[in-house]
Design an enzyme around this catalytic site. Sequence first.
Site, mmCIF file in Angstrom:
data_model
loop_
_atom_site.group_PDB
_atom_site.id
_atom_site.type_symbol
_atom_site.label_atom_id
_atom_site.label_comp_id
_atom_site.label_asym_id
_atom_site.label_seq_id
_atom_site.Cartn_x
_atom_site.Cartn_y
_atom_site.Cartn_z
ATOM 1 N N ASN A 239 -37.953 58.441 -1.624
ATOM 2 C CA ASN A 239 -36.918 58.177 -2.616
ATOM 3 C C ASN A 239 -36.419 56.756 -2.354
ATOM 4 O O ASN A 239 -35.926 56.458 -1.267
ATOM 5 C CB ASN A 239 -35.767 59.176 -2.484
ATOM 6 C CG ASN A 239 -36.200 60.596 -2.809
ATOM 7 O OD1 ASN A 239 -37.035 60.805 -3.680
ATOM 8 N ND2 ASN A 239 -35.651 61.569 -2.101
ATOM 9 N N SER B 121 -30.352 58.720 -0.124
ATOM 10 C CA SER B 121 -28.976 58.877 0.372
ATOM 11 C C SER B 121 -28.825 58.360 1.794
ATOM 12 O O SER B 121 -27.700 58.139 2.249
ATOM 13 C CB SER B 121 -28.553 60.347 0.300
ATOM 14 O OG SER B 121 -29.413 61.142 1.093
ATOM 15 N N HIS C 103 -37.659 56.496 4.999
ATOM 16 C CA HIS C 103 -38.221 57.756 5.495
ATOM 17 C C HIS C 103 -39.119 58.362 4.439
ATOM 18 O O HIS C 103 -38.902 58.221 3.238
ATOM 19 C CB HIS C 103 -37.103 58.742 5.880
ATOM 20 C CG HIS C 103 -36.078 58.932 4.819
ATOM 21 N ND1 HIS C 103 -35.067 58.026 4.597
ATOM 22 C CD2 HIS C 103 -35.904 59.922 3.912
ATOM 23 C CE1 HIS C 103 -34.312 58.446 3.598
ATOM 24 N NE2 HIS C 103 -34.807 59.595 3.156
#
Length: 113
Positions: free
Chosen positions: A86, A94, A99
Site C-alpha cells: 500500500n 498507515s 512493508h
Amino acid sequence: MDDCLFCKIGEKKIPSKLVYEDADVFAFEDISPQAPSHVLICPRKHVVSLTDATAEDAAMLGKLQLVAAKLAVKRQLTAGYRTVVNNGRGAGQSVFHLHLHLLGGLDLRWPPG
Ligand code: 5GP
Ligand code: ZN
C-alpha cells in the site's frame, strides 16, 4: 529512525510475532490480520514508501518478494497468496516504513477494493 514503529519492531524494542529475519529483512505477523495468514515483510533500512525507494534499493525490493515466496511455502499457502504494497494514504498506507503484506489462506478476490 527513532520514532518509527516498524524500526522498533525490527530492533525488538517493541514485541511482535517474528516469523523471519536476516541482515536485510524481517517479517512478523500483522497485529490485525486481514486473512488467515497475514505477514508483514520489512527492510531493516528505514524507507518511507515505495515512492521513496531508489535504484540502490532494487536488491532489497526483490528480496522482500523472495522472502514472501519462501514464507508462503513454509506456511503452506498452496492455493495461492497475494503480496501487496500500500503506497500512500490514498492506498491505505498507515505505517510509513515500507512493508510488503503477504496474504493467504482464503479465496482472494480480484479486483481489490
Ligand atoms: P499499511 O496500512 O501501512 O499498509 O499496513 C500497516 C499494517 O501494520 C496494518 O495491517 C496493521 O494492522 C499493522 N500494524 C500496525 N501496528 C502494528 C503493530 O504494532 N504490530 C504489528 N504486528 N502490526 C501492526
Ligand atoms: Zn522505520
